[in-house]
Design a protein around this motif. Structure first.
Motif, PDB file in Angstrom:
ATOM      1  N   TYR A   9       0.829  -1.204   0.000  1.00 42.84           N
ATOM      2  CA  TYR A   9       0.000   0.000   0.000  1.00 42.84           C
ATOM      3  C   TYR A   9       0.865   1.257   0.000  1.00 42.84           C
ATOM      4  CZ  TYR A   9      -3.817  -3.080   1.439  1.00 42.84           C
ATOM      5  OH  TYR A   9      -4.754  -4.075   1.493  1.00 42.84           O
ATOM      6  N   ALA A  10       0.325   2.301  -0.604  1.00 41.75           N
ATOM      7  CA  ALA A  10       0.932   3.612  -0.462  1.00 41.75           C
ATOM      8  C   ALA A  10       0.756   4.057   0.989  1.00 41.75           C
ATOM      9  CB  ALA A  10       0.258   4.610  -1.396  1.00 41.75           C
ATOM     10  N   GLU A  11       1.741   4.804   1.495  1.00 46.67           N
ATOM     11  CA  GLU A  11       1.670   5.254   2.884  1.00 46.67           C
ATOM     12  C   GLU A  11       0.405   6.058   3.154  1.00 46.67           C
ATOM     13  OE1 GLU A  11       4.731   3.269   4.511  1.00 46.67           O
ATOM     14  OE2 GLU A  11       3.503   4.723   5.607  1.00 46.67           O
ATOM     15  N   SER A  12      -0.026   6.813   2.169  1.00 46.29           N
ATOM     16  CA  SER A  12      -1.169   7.704   2.346  1.00 46.29           C
ATOM     17  C   SER A  12      -2.491   6.978   2.544  1.00 46.29           C
ATOM     18  CB  SER A  12      -1.286   8.653   1.150  1.00 46.29           C
ATOM     19  OG  SER A  12      -1.459   7.915  -0.042  1.00 46.29           O
ATOM     20  N   VAL A  13      -2.537   5.694   2.196  1.00 45.88           N
ATOM     21  CA  VAL A  13      -3.800   4.955   2.313  1.00 45.88           C
ATOM     22  C   VAL A  13      -3.733   3.807   3.317  1.00 45.88           C
ATOM     23  CG1 VAL A  13      -4.328   5.552  -0.077  1.00 45.88           C
ATOM     24  CG2 VAL A  13      -3.395   3.282   0.447  1.00 45.88           C
ATOM     25  N   LYS A  14      -2.561   3.557   3.876  1.00 43.03           N
ATOM     26  CA  LYS A  14      -2.423   2.461   4.831  1.00 43.03           C
ATOM     27  C   LYS A  14      -3.379   2.638   5.997  1.00 43.03           C
ATOM     28  CE  LYS A  14       2.309   0.826   4.121  1.00 43.03           C
ATOM     29  NZ  LYS A  14       3.675   0.751   4.680  1.00 43.03           N
ATOM     30  N   GLY A  15      -4.067   1.557   6.353  1.00 43.11           N
ATOM     31  CA  GLY A  15      -5.015   1.600   7.449  1.00 43.11           C
ATOM     32  C   GLY A  15      -6.403   2.055   7.046  1.00 43.11           C
ATOM     33  N   ARG A  16      -6.529   2.608   5.842  1.00 41.85           N
ATOM     34  CA  ARG A  16      -7.843   3.069   5.366  1.00 41.85           C
ATOM     35  C   ARG A  16      -8.349   2.261   4.181  1.00 41.85           C
ATOM     36  NH1 ARG A  16      -8.398   7.988   3.213  1.00 41.85           N
ATOM     37  NH2 ARG A  16      -6.263   8.100   2.418  1.00 41.85           N
ATOM     38  N   PHE A  17      -7.439   1.864   3.300  1.00 40.22           N
ATOM     39  CA  PHE A  17      -7.818   1.113   2.106  1.00 40.22           C
ATOM     40  C   PHE A  17      -7.389  -0.340   2.254  1.00 40.22           C
ATOM     41  CE2 PHE A  17      -7.657   4.822  -1.199  1.00 40.22           C
ATOM     42  CZ  PHE A  17      -8.476   5.566  -0.380  1.00 40.22           C
ATOM     43  N   SER A  18      -8.140  -1.223   1.591  1.00 39.94           N
ATOM     44  CA  SER A  18      -7.812  -2.641   1.603  1.00 39.94           C
ATOM     45  C   SER A  18      -8.022  -3.223   0.204  1.00 39.94           C
ATOM     46  CB  SER A  18      -8.693  -3.380   2.612  1.00 39.94           C
ATOM     47  OG  SER A  18      -8.411  -4.762   2.596  1.00 39.94           O
ATOM     48  N   ILE A  19      -6.988  -3.882  -0.306  1.00 38.45           N
ATOM     49  CA  ILE A  19      -7.081  -4.506  -1.622  1.00 38.45           C
ATOM     50  C   ILE A  19      -7.281  -6.006  -1.438  1.00 38.45           C
ATOM     51  CG2 ILE A  19      -4.570  -4.803  -1.843  1.00 38.45           C
ATOM     52  CD1 ILE A  19      -4.911  -4.227  -4.865  1.00 38.45           C
ATOM     53  N   SER A  20      -8.111  -6.589  -2.288  1.00 36.07           N
ATOM     54  CA  SER A  20      -8.343  -8.032  -2.260  1.00 36.07           C
ATOM     55  C   SER A  20      -8.635  -8.495  -3.682  1.00 36.07           C
ATOM     56  CB  SER A  20      -9.504  -8.376  -1.329  1.00 36.07           C
ATOM     57  OG  SER A  20     -10.704  -7.774  -1.773  1.00 36.07           O
ATOM     58  N   ARG A  21      -8.605  -9.799  -3.882  1.00 39.12           N
ATOM     59  CA  ARG A  21      -8.897 -10.332  -5.210  1.00 39.12           C
ATOM     60  C   ARG A  21      -9.611 -11.669  -5.093  1.00 39.12           C
ATOM     61  NH1 ARG A  21      -3.240 -11.155  -8.200  1.00 39.12           N
ATOM     62  NH2 ARG A  21      -4.416 -12.485  -9.644  1.00 39.12           N
ATOM     63  N   ASP A  22     -10.402 -11.937  -6.127  1.00 38.05           N
ATOM     64  CA  ASP A  22     -11.090 -13.220  -6.267  1.00 38.05           C
ATOM     65  C   ASP A  22     -10.531 -13.856  -7.533  1.00 38.05           C
ATOM     66  OD1 ASP A  22     -12.830 -15.331  -6.833  1.00 38.05           O
ATOM     67  OD2 ASP A  22     -14.544 -14.290  -5.982  1.00 38.05           O
ATOM     68  N   ASN A  23      -9.616 -14.789  -7.381  1.00 40.05           N
ATOM     69  CA  ASN A  23      -8.960 -15.376  -8.543  1.00 40.05           C
ATOM     70  C   ASN A  23      -9.937 -16.156  -9.422  1.00 40.05           C
ATOM     71  OD1 ASN A  23      -6.409 -14.346  -7.871  1.00 40.05           O
ATOM     72  ND2 ASN A  23      -5.954 -16.083  -6.559  1.00 40.05           N
ATOM     73  N   ALA A  24     -10.956 -16.719  -8.831  1.00 45.17           N
ATOM     74  CA  ALA A  24     -11.945 -17.474  -9.612  1.00 45.17           C
ATOM     75  C   ALA A  24     -12.735 -16.553 -10.538  1.00 45.17           C
ATOM     76  CB  ALA A  24     -12.883 -18.219  -8.676  1.00 45.17           C
ATOM     77  N   LYS A  25     -12.870 -15.290 -10.126  1.00 45.87           N
ATOM     78  CA  LYS A  25     -13.629 -14.320 -10.923  1.00 45.87           C
ATOM     79  C   LYS A  25     -12.718 -13.355 -11.683  1.00 45.87           C
ATOM     80  CE  LYS A  25     -17.666 -14.342  -7.874  1.00 45.87           C
ATOM     81  NZ  LYS A  25     -18.574 -13.509  -7.016  1.00 45.87           N
ATOM     82  N   ASN A  26     -11.394 -13.539 -11.550  1.00 45.20           N
ATOM     83  CA  ASN A  26     -10.438 -12.618 -12.201  1.00 45.20           C
ATOM     84  C   ASN A  26     -10.753 -11.166 -11.853  1.00 45.20           C
ATOM     85  OD1 ASN A  26      -9.028 -14.719 -13.440  1.00 45.20           O
ATOM     86  ND2 ASN A  26     -10.281 -14.637 -15.286  1.00 45.20           N
ATOM     87  N   THR A  27     -11.031 -10.940 -10.587  1.00 43.43           N
ATOM     88  CA  THR A  27     -11.479  -9.629 -10.140  1.00 43.43           C
ATOM     89  C   THR A  27     -10.651  -9.152  -8.956  1.00 43.43           C
ATOM     90  OG1 THR A  27     -13.740 -10.062 -10.901  1.00 43.43           O
ATOM     91  CG2 THR A  27     -13.454  -8.327  -9.266  1.00 43.43           C
ATOM     92  N   VAL A  28     -10.350  -7.862  -8.965  1.00 43.35           N
ATOM     93  CA  VAL A  28      -9.663  -7.235  -7.845  1.00 43.35           C
ATOM     94  C   VAL A  28     -10.556  -6.136  -7.293  1.00 43.35           C
ATOM     95  CG1 VAL A  28      -8.401  -5.592  -9.321  1.00 43.35           C
ATOM     96  CG2 VAL A  28      -7.498  -6.180  -7.064  1.00 43.35           C
ATOM     97  N   TYR A  29     -10.504  -5.955  -5.980  1.00 39.04           N
ATOM     98  CA  TYR A  29     -11.343  -4.983  -5.295  1.00 39.04           C
ATOM     99  C   TYR A  29     -10.469  -3.994  -4.524  1.00 39.04           C
ATOM    100  CZ  TYR A  29     -14.678  -8.779  -6.058  1.00 39.04           C
ATOM    101  OH  TYR A  29     -15.440  -9.764  -6.621  1.00 39.04           O
ATOM    102  N   LEU A  30     -11.009  -2.809  -4.316  1.00 42.58           N
ATOM    103  CA  LEU A  30     -10.363  -1.833  -3.443  1.00 42.58           C
ATOM    104  C   LEU A  30     -11.433  -1.282  -2.515  1.00 42.58           C
ATOM    105  CD1 LEU A  30      -7.663  -0.381  -2.811  1.00 42.58           C
ATOM    106  CD2 LEU A  30      -8.513   1.512  -4.220  1.00 42.58           C
ATOM    107  N   GLN A  31     -11.358  -1.667  -1.251  1.00 43.84           N
ATOM    108  CA  GLN A  31     -12.261  -1.133  -0.242  1.00 43.84           C
ATOM    109  C   GLN A  31     -11.630   0.119   0.335  1.00 43.84           C
ATOM    110  OE1 GLN A  31     -15.391  -2.203   0.820  1.00 43.84           O
ATOM    111  NE2 GLN A  31     -15.380  -0.286   1.999  1.00 43.84           N
ATOM    112  N   MET A  32     -12.324   1.230   0.220  1.00 42.29           N
ATOM    113  CA  MET A  32     -11.800   2.512   0.664  1.00 42.29           C
ATOM    114  C   MET A  32     -12.661   3.037   1.803  1.00 42.29           C
ATOM    115  SD  MET A  32     -10.859   4.248  -3.010  1.00 42.29           S
ATOM    116  CE  MET A  32     -12.560   4.345  -3.538  1.00 42.29           C
TER     117      MET A  32
END
Length: 121
Positions: free
Chosen positions: A59-82
């Protein structure tokens, strides 16, 4: 044709939350790292977060603790929870992925078209 399609950008009040999604479509053999970048008006594009196929994140320092990245490999999808969004998070957010498509099996670095996140001051 393999492409990345983002969704989820919106206008949200400071302190609010938003979830971005990015799906890779087409005939795909594998996807390595996936990530999110952003570009604010008049600024260069910057890294927000990345995730490997095994789930390791950065993560970039500016978003650490606030944003979360995850992925679903079965769906070839990446998410960003902000969460706890701030006016300085206002930007166009771009998805990025390293993709090996079928039938070429030649590695491609792909970018999405971008999705706008606006957090008013």
């Amino acid at each position: 044709q393999v492409q990345l399609v983002e969704s989820g950008g919106d206008l949200v009040q400071p302190g609010g939350s938003l979830r971005l999604s990015c799906a890779a479509s087409g005939s795909i053999f594998s996807i390595s790292a996936m990530g999110w970048y952003r570009q604010a008006p008049g600024e260069d594009r910057e890294l927000v977060a990345t995730i490997t196929s095994g789930g390791s994140t950065k993560y970039a320092e500016s978003v650490k603790g606030r944003f979360s990245i995850s992925r679903d490999n079965a769906k070839n999808t990446v998410y960003l929870q902000m969460n706890s969004l701030k006016p300085e998070d206002t930007a166009v957010y771009y998805c990025n992925a390293g993709v090996v498509p079928i039938p070429s099996y030649s590695y491609l670095e792909l970018w999405g078209q971008g999705t706008l996140v606006t957090v008013p001051s």
